[in-house]
Design an enzyme around this catalytic site. Structure first.
Site, short mmCIF file in Angstrom:
data_model
loop_
_atom_site.label_atom_id
_atom_site.label_comp_id
_atom_site.label_asym_id
_atom_site.label_seq_id
_atom_site.Cartn_x
_atom_site.Cartn_y
_atom_site.Cartn_z
CD1 TRP A 127 15.49 -96.51 32.85
CD2 TRP A 127 14.22 -97.46 31.27
NE1 TRP A 127 14.20 -96.58 33.42
CE2 TRP A 127 13.36 -96.95 32.34
CE3 TRP A 127 13.77 -97.88 30.05
CZ2 TRP A 127 12.08 -96.96 31.93
CZ3 TRP A 127 12.55 -98.08 29.85
CH2 TRP A 127 11.49 -97.60 30.95
CG ASP A 208 14.48 -96.33 24.98
OD1 ASP A 208 13.66 -95.62 24.71
OD2 ASP A 208 14.80 -96.95 26.27
CB ALA A 210 13.02 -92.24 26.50
CE LYS A 243 10.75 -89.63 31.27
NZ LYS A 243 11.41 -90.83 30.75
N1 PMP Z 1 13.71 -95.22 27.90
C1 PMP Z 1 14.39 -94.66 28.72
C2 PMP Z 1 15.74 -94.75 28.42
C3 PMP Z 1 13.76 -94.24 29.73
O1 PMP Z 1 14.45 -93.33 30.63
C4 PMP Z 1 12.48 -94.03 30.08
C5 PMP Z 1 11.78 -93.22 31.02
N2 PMP Z 1 12.13 -93.49 32.27
C6 PMP Z 1 11.62 -94.76 28.93
C7 PMP Z 1 12.35 -95.35 27.93
C8 PMP Z 1 10.13 -94.83 28.92
O2 PMP Z 1 9.22 -93.90 29.57
P1 PMP Z 1 7.79 -93.98 29.47
O3 PMP Z 1 7.42 -95.59 29.43
O4 PMP Z 1 7.52 -93.46 30.60
O5 PMP Z 1 7.23 -93.44 28.32
#
Ligand code: PMP
Length: 394
Positions: A127, A208, A210, A243
Site C-alpha cells: 500500500w 497491518d 485492514a 472496511k
Molecule cells: N492498510 C491498508 C493496507 C489499507 O488498504 C488501508 C486502507 N486503504 C489502511 C491500512 C488504513 O485505512 P484507514 O486509515 O482508512 O483505516
C-alpha cells in the site's frame, strides 16, 4: 516561510477518482478507490452500526474526553477480534488511533523511538502509504519480494530469500490478510514458515490488518497475525475498522503491541498514550464506541457477522464470475488467479498502457498498476470488464 513549500506528489488514487467523476459516460466503471461497494455502487452504513448509533444517541450522556489511549473497552473488544485467545490482556498494550493509517503512523513513531536505526522491510508492492509515511519520518526501508508477476500469486521463495537478510531488530511489515494491492495471500503453512524465520532472525513483525473478514472469514483472516503473536517475543499490530465495520470517515483504528514479557506492557502502554498526546492528544471516539457496542452486544454482533459474511461472499462470487467470463473468452485458465485472490483487490497484471486503453475504450477505471477493486463490479459490469481485458490484450 510558506513560499518555501514545494508541491507534494498527488495521490494517484484520488486523481483517478477525479478523472472518473469528470468522465461523462454513463456506463463507466469505477474499480479504483479502495472502498467497499454493493451491487448498486453504494457504500452503506452497516445495519449493526446504524443500530448502535441509534442506541448511542439515546444513552450517551457526555462527550467529554476519553483516556489518552482511548477506551479500554475498545482495546479489549478489538484485541479479542484480532488476536482471539492467542494473547492474554496482560501482554497487550493498545491505543485507539484515527483509522488504521493513524495506527501505522503511531506504530512507526514507536519503532523510531525504540530503534531509530531499524530498517523497515516492505512487501513489493505494498500500500503506497506505507513507504510514504516511512520516508516522511526519515526511517530506513527496504523491499522484500512478495508478488510473482507471472503467476499473480505470492513469490514465496523470493520472499524467504529476501527476508533471510533481515538483521536482528529490523521490522518486517506484513499485511495480515487481503494484501493491498495484489490480492495474493500466504497460506497457513507459509505464515508458519515466516513466523519461524522472523523468530530466527530476531526481527519484529508489524502487521497491518485492514480487511479482516473480507477474505476467508474473520477467524481465518487472523491466522497469520495470531501465529506471529504466538511465536515471536514481541510484535506490533495496526488494525483498521474502516472496511469491516464500514466506518471509514469515523477514523477508527487501533495500534497494539504484544509482548511475551508481561513486565513490559505497562511501559508500552504509557508510551502509546504519550505518542497519542504528542500527535493529537485524545483519539476520536465515536467510531470506536460503535465498534465496541457491535462487538460486545450479542444481537448487534450477530447481525454484523451476518452482513459482513454477505459482503465477503458477494466479493467471492464476483471473483468467480469474472474468472469464468475470462475463461470463456480466452479458452484458458490464465485468469484463474482472480478467483484465488482474496479481499477487495486483485492486481490484474496489465501494463500501464493496457490500463489506459481499458479506460479510454470501455470507461473502466483501475489504478495504473492494474489494481482492481473487485467490489466495484456487479453482474452487469463483469462482461464489459472481461471484454475490455481481452481487447486490451492482457
Ligand atoms: N492498510 C491498508 C493496507 C489499507 O488498504 C488501508 C486502507 N486503504 C489502511 C491500512 C488504513 O485505512 P484507514 O486509515 O482508512 O483505516
Amino acid at each position: 516561510m510558506l513560499e518555501n513549500l514545494t508541491a507534494q506528489p498527488a495521490d494517484k488514487i484520488l486523481q483517478l477518482m477525479q478523472m472518473f467523476r469528470e468522465d461523462p459516460r454513463s456506463d463507466k466503471i469505477d474499480l479504483g478507490v479502495g472502498v467497499y461497494k454493493n451491487a448498486e455502487g453504494q457504500t452503506p452504513v452497516m445495519r449493526a452500526v446504524k443500530a448502535a448509533e441509534r442506541q448511542l444517541w439515546e444513552v450517551e450522556t457526555t462527550k467529554s474526553y476519553t483516556g489518552l489511549a482511548g477506551d479500554p473497552g475498545f482495546h479489549a473488544a478489538m484485541a479479542d477480534l484480532v488476536l482471539g485467545k492467542t494473547a492474554d490482556a496482560g501482554q497487550i498494550a493498545a491505543a485507539a488511533t484515527p483509522g488504521g493509517t493513524g495506527a501505522i503512523r503511531q506504530g512507526l513513531e514507536l519503532i523510531r523511538m525504540a530503534a531509530p536505526d531499524a530498517t523497515i522491510w516492505l512487501s513489493a508492492p505494498t500500500w503506497p502509504n506505507h513507504p510514504s509515511i516511512i520516508k516522511y519520518l526519515g526511517m530506513n526501508m527496504v523491499e522484500y519480494r512478495y508478488f510473482d508477476a507471472e503467476t499473480r500469486a505470492v513469490d514465496f521463495n523470493g520472499m524467504l530469500t529476501d527476508l533471510s537478510n533481515v538483521k536482528p531488530g529490523d521490522v518486517v511489515l506484513l499485511h495480515g490478510c487481503c494484501h493491498n494491492p495484489t490480492g495474493a495471500n500466504m497460506n497457513a503453512a507459509q505464515w508458519q514458515e515466516i513466523a519461524a524465520l522472523l523468530l530466527a532472525k530476531q526481527a519484529v513483525p508489524f502487521v497491518d490488518i485492514a480487511y479482516q473478514g473480507f477474505g476467508d472469514g474473520l477467524e481465518a483472516d487472523a491466522y497469520g497475525v495470531r501465529r506471529l503473536a504466538k511465536t515471536l517475543p514481541e510484535m506490533l499490530i495496526a488494525a483498521s475498522c474502516s472496511k469491516n465495520f464500514g466506518v471509514y470517515r469515523e477514523r477508527t483504528g487501533l495500534l497494539m503491541t504484544v509482548t511475551q514479557d508481561v513486565g513490559k506492557t505497562a511501559l508500552n502502554q504509557g508510551t502509546l498514550a504519550f505518542l497519542n498526546r504528542q500527535n493529537y492528544s485524545f483519539p476520536p471516539d465515536h467510531g470506536a464506541r460503535l465498534v465496541t457496542m457491535v462487538l460486545t452486544d450479542d444481537a448487534l454482533r450477530a447481525d454484523w457477522l451476518s452482513e459482513l459474511e454477505d459482503v465477503r461472499l458477494g466479493m467471492l462470487k464476483l471473483r468467480q464470475q469474472l474468472s469464468d467470463a475470462l475463461r470463456k473468452r480466452t479458452g484458458s485458465d490464465r485468469f484463474g488467479f482472480l478467483a484465488d485472490h482474496r479481499g477487495m483487490f486483485s492486481r490484474l497484471g496489465a501494463s500501464e498502457a493496457q490500463v489506459q486503453a481499458m479506460r479510454e475504450s470501455h470507461g473502466i477505471y483501475m489504478v495504473s498498476d492494474s489494481r482492481m477493486n473487485i467490489a466495484g463490479l456487479n453482474e452487469a459490469s463483469i462482461p464489459i470488464l472481461a471484454d475490455a481485458i481481452v481487447s486490451a490484450g492482457v
